[in-house]
Every structure is written in C-alpha cells, then in structure tokens.
Design a protein around this motif. Structure first.
Motif, mmCIF file in Angstrom:
data_model
loop_
_atom_site.group_PDB
_atom_site.id
_atom_site.type_symbol
_atom_site.label_atom_id
_atom_site.label_comp_id
_atom_site.label_asym_id
_atom_site.label_seq_id
_atom_site.Cartn_x
_atom_site.Cartn_y
_atom_site.Cartn_z
ATOM 1 N N ALA A 13 0.836 -1.336 -0.080
ATOM 2 C CA ALA A 13 -0.110 0.155 -0.191
ATOM 3 C C ALA A 13 1.055 1.223 0.107
ATOM 4 O O ALA A 13 0.571 2.387 -0.633
ATOM 5 N N ILE A 14 1.895 1.247 0.745
ATOM 6 C CA ILE A 14 3.025 2.584 0.771
ATOM 7 C C ILE A 14 3.299 2.361 -0.605
ATOM 8 O O ILE A 14 3.630 3.752 -1.144
ATOM 9 N N GLY A 15 4.037 1.586 -1.149
ATOM 10 C CA GLY A 15 4.617 1.456 -2.694
ATOM 11 C C GLY A 15 3.478 2.300 -3.448
ATOM 12 O O GLY A 15 3.801 2.912 -4.550
ATOM 13 N N VAL A 16 2.336 1.530 -3.488
ATOM 14 C CA VAL A 16 1.256 2.115 -4.418
ATOM 15 C C VAL A 16 0.988 3.580 -4.104
ATOM 16 O O VAL A 16 0.820 4.459 -5.040
ATOM 17 N N LEU A 17 0.874 3.997 -2.852
ATOM 18 C CA LEU A 17 0.625 5.420 -2.625
ATOM 19 C C LEU A 17 1.833 6.258 -3.234
ATOM 20 O O LEU A 17 1.540 7.358 -3.834
ATOM 21 N N ILE A 18 3.246 5.902 -3.110
ATOM 22 C CA ILE A 18 4.257 6.678 -3.559
ATOM 23 C C ILE A 18 3.826 6.593 -5.075
ATOM 24 O O ILE A 18 4.321 7.663 -5.781
ATOM 25 N N GLY A 19 3.543 5.723 -5.747
ATOM 26 C CA GLY A 19 3.439 5.478 -7.184
ATOM 27 C C GLY A 19 2.234 6.472 -7.589
ATOM 28 O O GLY A 19 2.309 7.347 -8.342
ATOM 29 N N LEU A 20 1.230 6.600 -6.856
ATOM 30 C CA LEU A 20 0.051 7.447 -7.177
ATOM 31 C C LEU A 20 0.500 9.003 -7.061
ATOM 32 O O LEU A 20 -0.053 9.821 -8.020
ATOM 33 N N VAL A 21 1.366 9.190 -6.111
ATOM 34 C CA VAL A 21 1.909 10.669 -5.824
ATOM 35 C C VAL A 21 2.835 10.917 -7.014
ATOM 36 O O VAL A 21 2.794 12.336 -7.402
ATOM 37 N N LEU A 22 3.552 10.145 -7.539
ATOM 38 C CA LEU A 22 4.484 10.443 -8.808
ATOM 39 C C LEU A 22 3.552 10.749 -9.961
ATOM 40 O O LEU A 22 3.842 11.489 -10.787
ATOM 41 N N VAL A 23 2.591 9.677 -10.222
ATOM 42 C CA VAL A 23 1.653 10.106 -11.205
ATOM 43 C C VAL A 23 0.886 11.535 -11.257
ATOM 44 O O VAL A 23 0.823 12.266 -11.935
ATOM 45 N N ARG A 24 0.741 11.771 -9.958
ATOM 46 C CA ARG A 24 -0.070 12.997 -9.840
ATOM 47 C C ARG A 24 0.786 14.295 -9.949
ATOM 48 O O ARG A 24 0.358 15.276 -10.752
ATOM 49 N N VAL A 25 2.089 14.307 -9.646
ATOM 50 C CA VAL A 25 2.898 15.225 -9.500
ATOM 51 C C VAL A 25 3.545 15.246 -11.142
ATOM 52 O O VAL A 25 3.856 16.469 -11.431
ATOM 53 N N THR A 26 3.975 14.341 -11.669
ATOM 54 C CA THR A 26 4.622 14.252 -12.800
ATOM 55 C C THR A 26 3.772 14.280 -14.093
ATOM 56 O O THR A 26 4.221 14.609 -15.202
ATOM 57 N N GLY A 27 2.574 13.592 -13.806
ATOM 58 C CA GLY A 27 1.785 13.199 -15.068
ATOM 59 C C GLY A 27 2.158 12.137 -15.845
ATOM 60 O O GLY A 27 1.472 11.646 -16.820
ATOM 61 N N LYS A 28 3.352 11.380 -15.329
ATOM 62 C CA LYS A 28 3.623 10.036 -16.151
ATOM 63 C C LYS A 28 2.940 8.985 -15.718
ATOM 64 O O LYS A 28 3.166 8.606 -14.390
ATOM 65 N N THR A 29 2.162 8.301 -16.596
ATOM 66 C CA THR A 29 1.415 7.188 -15.843
ATOM 67 C C THR A 29 2.227 6.139 -15.767
ATOM 68 O O THR A 29 1.684 5.032 -15.345
ATOM 69 N N PHE A 30 3.482 6.033 -16.455
ATOM 70 C CA PHE A 30 4.196 4.540 -16.361
ATOM 71 C C PHE A 30 4.502 4.221 -15.094
ATOM 72 O O PHE A 30 4.848 3.134 -14.734
ATOM 73 N N PHE A 31 4.473 5.536 -13.962
ATOM 74 C CA PHE A 31 4.979 4.980 -12.756
ATOM 75 C C PHE A 31 3.655 3.863 -12.162
ATOM 76 O O PHE A 31 4.085 3.316 -11.075
ATOM 77 N N ASP A 32 2.453 4.041 -12.505
ATOM 78 C CA ASP A 32 1.558 3.271 -11.817
ATOM 79 C C ASP A 32 1.803 1.785 -12.208
ATOM 80 O O ASP A 32 1.622 1.108 -11.263
ATOM 81 N N PRO A 33 1.963 1.257 -13.437
ATOM 82 C CA PRO A 33 2.375 -0.148 -13.520
ATOM 83 C C PRO A 33 3.621 -0.748 -12.930
ATOM 84 O O PRO A 33 3.607 -1.658 -12.548
ATOM 85 N N ILE A 34 4.563 0.342 -12.980
ATOM 86 C CA ILE A 34 5.954 -0.026 -12.508
ATOM 87 C C ILE A 34 5.514 -0.151 -10.976
ATOM 88 O O ILE A 34 6.184 -1.375 -10.435
ATOM 89 N N MET A 35 4.820 0.340 -10.278
ATOM 90 C CA MET A 35 4.432 0.175 -8.773
ATOM 91 C C MET A 35 3.685 -1.115 -8.480
ATOM 92 O O MET A 35 3.707 -1.765 -7.607
ATOM 93 N N ALA A 36 2.825 -1.250 -9.317
ATOM 94 C CA ALA A 36 2.266 -2.610 -9.657
ATOM 95 C C ALA A 36 3.122 -3.703 -9.545
ATOM 96 O O ALA A 36 2.800 -4.772 -8.896
ATOM 97 N N ILE A 37 4.117 -3.720 -10.410
ATOM 98 C CA ILE A 37 4.931 -4.705 -10.600
ATOM 99 C C ILE A 37 5.626 -5.001 -9.373
ATOM 100 O O ILE A 37 6.187 -6.123 -8.904
ATOM 101 N N ALA A 38 6.264 -3.886 -8.705
ATOM 102 C CA ALA A 38 6.787 -3.859 -7.438
ATOM 103 C C ALA A 38 6.186 -4.854 -6.424
ATOM 104 O O ALA A 38 6.455 -5.415 -5.526
ATOM 105 N N VAL A 39 4.635 -4.254 -6.179
ATOM 106 C CA VAL A 39 3.702 -5.226 -5.641
ATOM 107 C C VAL A 39 3.726 -6.530 -5.823
ATOM 108 O O VAL A 39 3.765 -7.193 -4.871
#
Length: 322
Positions: free
Chosen positions: A167-193
């Motif tokens: 959950a913490i990892g996904v939260l970090i990924g969502l913050v990065l998507v929101r801040v940078t606008g780069k959606t690839f952070f989302d599936p990358i964090m999913a792979i980390a999960v």
C-alpha cells in the motif's frame, strides 16, 4: 479427562477472533479498492484489490484451519489435526503466486499500452487507509499468533505485513503520477507489488514445507529440552531426541536412561515429572519419553549391535552403577 495437549477453549476462541478480524478487514478493503481502482483506472490500485482478494481467501482458510487444528484427536487422526495449518499455508502460497503472476501480466500490458488515470487523490486516501488498518490488524493477529503458537495466524500476519508495504509503494506511485503526469509509474509500482507478493509466497512455501515434512523445532527449543535432561541427576543419559510441530502443538520424543535398580514406580514418577518440566517451558507440548535401564541398554547395544548406544550427550562422570 481433558488432555494436557488440547488447546484451551479460550485460546481457541482468541485464534478464531483473530482470523475473523483478518477476514473482515480484507473483505472491506477488497470492496473499497475495487471501487476506487475502477474509478481511477489505476492498475496498481487494482493490483492491490487482487492482493486483498487473495488475502480474503487466505483469511477464510485461516478461519477453517484454526477450527480443524483445535479439534481433538480421533480414531482416524490419533495425532490430532495440526498439519491442517501446513496445508492451509501451502494453499495461501499457491494463491499468492497466481495473483502476483496476473498482476505482472496486466502491468506489462499497461506499460506497452499507455492508459489514462484520474481522481488520483481517491487512490491515495484508500492506500493510506489500507496501510493504517493493516498495521492495527498485524499487531492484533501477531499477538494472538505468538500467544497460541499458531502458524496459520503467523502466515496471515505476514500477508497483512506485505499489504502494508504494498500500500505504501502504491501510494508513492500514485503521488508520482499526480505530480509528474507520467502514468508509467502506476504499472511499475504494480510490478513492485507483485514482486513483494512473490516474496511472501516463497516464505509461505518454506513454512508449509517445514510443517508437512516434520522439521525439528527451533534449536533454542531443542536446547532447552536437552538442558532439562542434563540438569536431572537421575537421568544417566539420553538419546533419540525427536521434535516437530503440528499446528500449534509441539511434539517432543526422547529416550532417557535411568539407574537399572530403579523400581517401575520410581521410573514412572520421574518420567512424568520430567515430561511436566518440558511442558512448562514449551506450553501445550505433547511430550513422550521412553524410559530405559542405563547399563542393561548399553549391554544390549554391545551384544546385539556391536557398539554402545549412541547418546545425544556424554553421560556425567559421576554417574555409576549402584
């Protein structure tokens, strides 16, 4: 008369309460994560929903297994039902592996096919709430697991611990998507999960193997048993110590060597006393000691096998035939 090796009703109730708390929290988080995952379009949030779904099934297994494990021995299962926890733990490991594989498959697809996300703040709130809820559940379940020595509940607590990190990892990924606008952070964090889930599955496979293959108790527990036998002056030697764990019950077997001139009653009373000492340091343990006459056993081994009995420890020098 109630067996000394049968878990008390209070402990059984506490184990089931912990399992039910895990089940309830996983069901709630599954529903919320699914709703927010579809709302946001976030593959990492949906991967966490899949993780919660597997944990929900694992919690159901835990509820069933703690009931089965605490059933008293019967004609078909004279040694009890402790290995049900091993089967439950193995099933949890298989399920987690399948979930992690699916998450990686979907995440790779999202990396090759860019996708849109929205309402990221909802995902952030849910992930933060998930981490906090699981922290509470882990503390409660782990306390009961240690108190009752339940391997099934320990496995459940590890599932929830993995949820916290995920959950913490996904939260970090969502913050990065929101801040940078780069959606690839989302599936990358999913792979980390998914990789974290694979790690949890590996630990569960390892624990299930130990349970089902009758692995020895931890060295410190075996050493405490040895120390009791060493400290008893009437025990002239011991060998064939065997230990294992089935569910929450630890099993200890050993052969102890007493003076040949001991009466049957004296040998019986001492054996019972030593068994009680072992149960005192390993609460709920099933202890079985086989008593043998020291010198007669040595003579038997030399006569029939050509060598003295192989003892687990050297006899004390002060021990002599009386």
């Amino acid at each position: 008369m109630k067996s000394r090796d049968t878990p008390t009703p209070q402990l059984a109730q506490e184990k089931e309460l912990a399992a039910r708390l895990s089940l309830g929290s996983n069901l709630t988080l599954l529903i919320v994560k699914l709703a927010v995952g579809f709302l946001t379009g976030s593959v990492s949030v949906l991967s966490e929903a899949a993780h919660s779904a597997s944990d929900l099934f694992a919690s159901i297994l835990a509820v069933v297994s703690v009931r089965v494990v605490d059933m008293p021995p019967d004609e078909e299962h004279p040694y009890g039902h402790g290995k049900a926890e091993g089967i439950s733990t193995l099933a949890q490991g298989v399920l987690l592996s399948l979930v992690a594989s699916y998450i990686i498959y979907e995440s790779v697809k999202k990396l090759s096919e860019p996708h849109e996300t929205q309402h990221m703040e909802w995902g952030m709130v849910v992930m933060a709430a998930s981490a906090l809820i699981n922290i509470f559940v882990v503390r409660f379940v782990l306390r009961i697991a240690k108190k009752t020595n339940s391997l099934a509940l320990i496995a459940v607590s590890k599932d929830h611990m993995a949820d916290i990190y995920a959950a913490i990892g996904v939260l970090i990924g969502l913050v990065l998507v929101r801040v940078t606008g780069k959606t690839f952070f989302d599936p990358i964090m999913a792979i980390a999960v998914a990789l974290l889930i694979f790690r949890s599955a590996w630990h569960l496979f390892s624990e299930a193997t130990h349970i089902l293959m009758d692995t020895n108790l931890p060295p410190e527990d075996v050493e405490r048993v040895r120390q009791i036998l060493e400290d008893e002056p009437k025990v002239l030697g011991y060998h064939k110590i065997r230990t294992r764990q089935a569910g929450s019950v630890r099993h200890v077997d050993a052969h102890i060597l007493l003076d040949d001139n001991s009466t049957l009653l004296e040998a019986h009373d001492l054996t019972e006393e030593i068994e009680d000492r072992i149960r005192a340091i390993l609460p709920g343990a099933a202890v079985l000691l086989h008593t043998e006459p020291y010198h007669a056993e040595q003579e038997h081994q030399i006569r029939d096998h050509g060598t003295p009995a192989q003892a687990d420890t050297k006899p004390k020098r002060s021990r002599t035939r009386t």
